[in-house]
Design a protein around this motif. Sequence first.
Motif, mmCIF file in Angstrom:
data_model
loop_
_atom_site.group_PDB
_atom_site.id
_atom_site.type_symbol
_atom_site.label_atom_id
_atom_site.label_comp_id
_atom_site.label_asym_id
_atom_site.label_seq_id
_atom_site.Cartn_x
_atom_site.Cartn_y
_atom_site.Cartn_z
ATOM 1 N N ARG A 1 6.593 21.695 -2.250
ATOM 2 C CA ARG A 1 5.344 22.398 -1.906
ATOM 3 C C ARG A 1 4.292 21.463 -1.300
ATOM 4 O O ARG A 1 3.096 21.674 -1.458
ATOM 5 C CB ARG A 1 4.757 23.144 -3.118
ATOM 6 N N SER B 1 2.723 19.641 2.271
ATOM 7 C CA SER B 1 2.528 20.153 3.630
ATOM 8 C C SER B 1 3.274 19.276 4.640
ATOM 9 O O SER B 1 3.683 18.155 4.341
ATOM 10 C CB SER B 1 1.042 20.199 3.972
ATOM 11 N N GLU C 1 6.223 27.916 8.019
ATOM 12 C CA GLU C 1 5.470 28.920 7.264
ATOM 13 C C GLU C 1 6.384 30.051 6.796
ATOM 14 O O GLU C 1 6.256 30.527 5.670
ATOM 15 C CB GLU C 1 4.312 29.441 8.109
ATOM 16 N N GLY D 1 6.368 27.177 3.608
ATOM 17 C CA GLY D 1 5.634 25.914 3.628
ATOM 18 C C GLY D 1 4.238 26.028 4.213
ATOM 19 O O GLY D 1 3.816 27.102 4.658
ATOM 20 N N THR D 2 3.516 24.925 4.163
ATOM 21 C CA THR D 2 2.201 24.864 4.804
ATOM 22 C C THR D 2 2.220 23.724 5.824
ATOM 23 O O THR D 2 2.928 22.722 5.649
ATOM 24 C CB THR D 2 1.065 24.584 3.804
ATOM 25 N N ILE D 3 1.404 23.888 6.868
ATOM 26 C CA ILE D 3 1.368 22.866 7.902
ATOM 27 C C ILE D 3 -0.057 22.370 8.100
ATOM 28 O O ILE D 3 -1.022 23.053 7.757
ATOM 29 C CB ILE D 3 1.935 23.390 9.240
ATOM 30 N N ALA D 4 -0.161 21.161 8.602
ATOM 31 C CA ALA D 4 -1.460 20.570 8.902
ATOM 32 C C ALA D 4 -1.386 19.999 10.314
ATOM 33 O O ALA D 4 -0.836 18.924 10.530
ATOM 34 C CB ALA D 4 -1.778 19.469 7.894
ATOM 35 N N ALA E 1 0.369 14.334 3.734
ATOM 36 C CA ALA E 1 1.445 15.309 3.947
ATOM 37 C C ALA E 1 2.770 14.747 3.441
ATOM 38 O O ALA E 1 2.947 13.535 3.344
ATOM 39 C CB ALA E 1 1.544 15.645 5.434
#
Length: 341
Positions: free
Chosen positions: A22, A24, A47, A51-54, A78
Motif C-alpha cells: 500500500r 505509492s 489505480e 494503488g496510489t500514484i504521485a 514512494a
Amino acid sequence: MAPSALELTRARLLLRNVLSARASVALAYHADADGIASAALGAAALERAGGTIAPLTPEKGHNIYDERFRRALDALGAGAALMLDTGSRANGAFGSTPTIVVDHHPTADRPRVHAFVHDDESPATTLLTLELVAPLAPLDDRHWLVALGILGDSGGRAIDHPILSAARSRFGAQPLREVVALINASGRAAHPEPEVGLSALRRADDPRSIVHGESSEARRLHALRREVTAALAHARRVAPRVRGRFAIIEIASGCRIHGVLAAAWAKRLAPRIVLVSNRGYTPGRIHLSVRSHAPHDLRAELRALLPHAGPDYAAGHARASGAILDEGTYAELLHAIDQAA
Ligand SMILES: [Mn+2]
C-alpha cells in the motif's frame, strides 16, 4: 529488440510488492505527448490495481538526473518510481527509491536502476509502458493513450500499428492528432504545465472531449497551444545560415519549440543538417535541437564536432538529437562547424 523478459519480470514484481504494501508509486515522465500519455496509462493501471500514484516531473530545463529532482523524489517516500520516456544514462541512479526506467531512447549501457524496460526500436514509450502494466489491470479502454504516444513520437513510422489503427477508427485521425498537439503544448509552453496535460488525459474517457474543451484542463491546454503556436510562427521568420553541411537557426523563445522548428526546416533544407539554437528557453543556457531529413546519425555527427562535451550533449535519437550548452561550448561548436565547412 523487445524489452528483456527478465527486466519486465523484475519491474512487475516490484510494482506488485509496492501495491501490496500500500505504498505509492512516483511517476516521472518526459513532458511530451509520449511521456505524458505513458504516465496516464501507468496511473490507470496502478489505480485500477488498487494503488496510489504521485506524479512528479523535472522542472523546465532540468532532467531526472538533477540533484534537485532526486531530492524531491526521495522526499515523496514512494515505494517505487516509474521513469517514463525520460532517457537513461549508464550511471543514472536515483537516491533511495527503487526505480524502473521505461524508455525507448538509445543508450550505451544499462542504467543502475532496479529494472530497465527498454527497446530503442520501439516507436513509443507508451507501447513499452503498456507491455509492463497490462498484467496489472484491464486497460483496453485506455489503448487510445498508447496511440497518442505512437502519433507523437514515431514520425509516421508506426502509422499502421494495430493500436493506432483501432484508435483512429474509433475516434478519428484528426482528433487524435489534435490531442497530441494539445498535450505537447502543455510541455512546450514558456511556463510548462505538463501536469495539466496529464490530468486531462487521466480524466478523459474519450480523447474528443479534450479537443472539444469539455474540462477546465482541456480549456487550459487550448490556451497553452495558442501560446506555443504564436511562438512558433514568430520563430519561423528567422532565416537559416548555411555553413557547409549544416544550417543554423538562432532563436530566443521561452517555449520549447526548437525541436519542432528544426524538424520543419530539416525537410525544406534537406540534405543539410539543421541546428536550431534557443537562447531564450532557460537563463544562461543554449538549448539545441538537431534534425536532418537525410539519414545521418546526428548523435555521431555532433560527437565528432565536440568529442569532449558532457552528457547533455548529443542526447536523444540518431535522427533527433540535441544539447544543452553554455555560451562558451556553443561558440566552440559553431567554430567546429565553420572549420568543417
Ligand atoms: Mn518518446
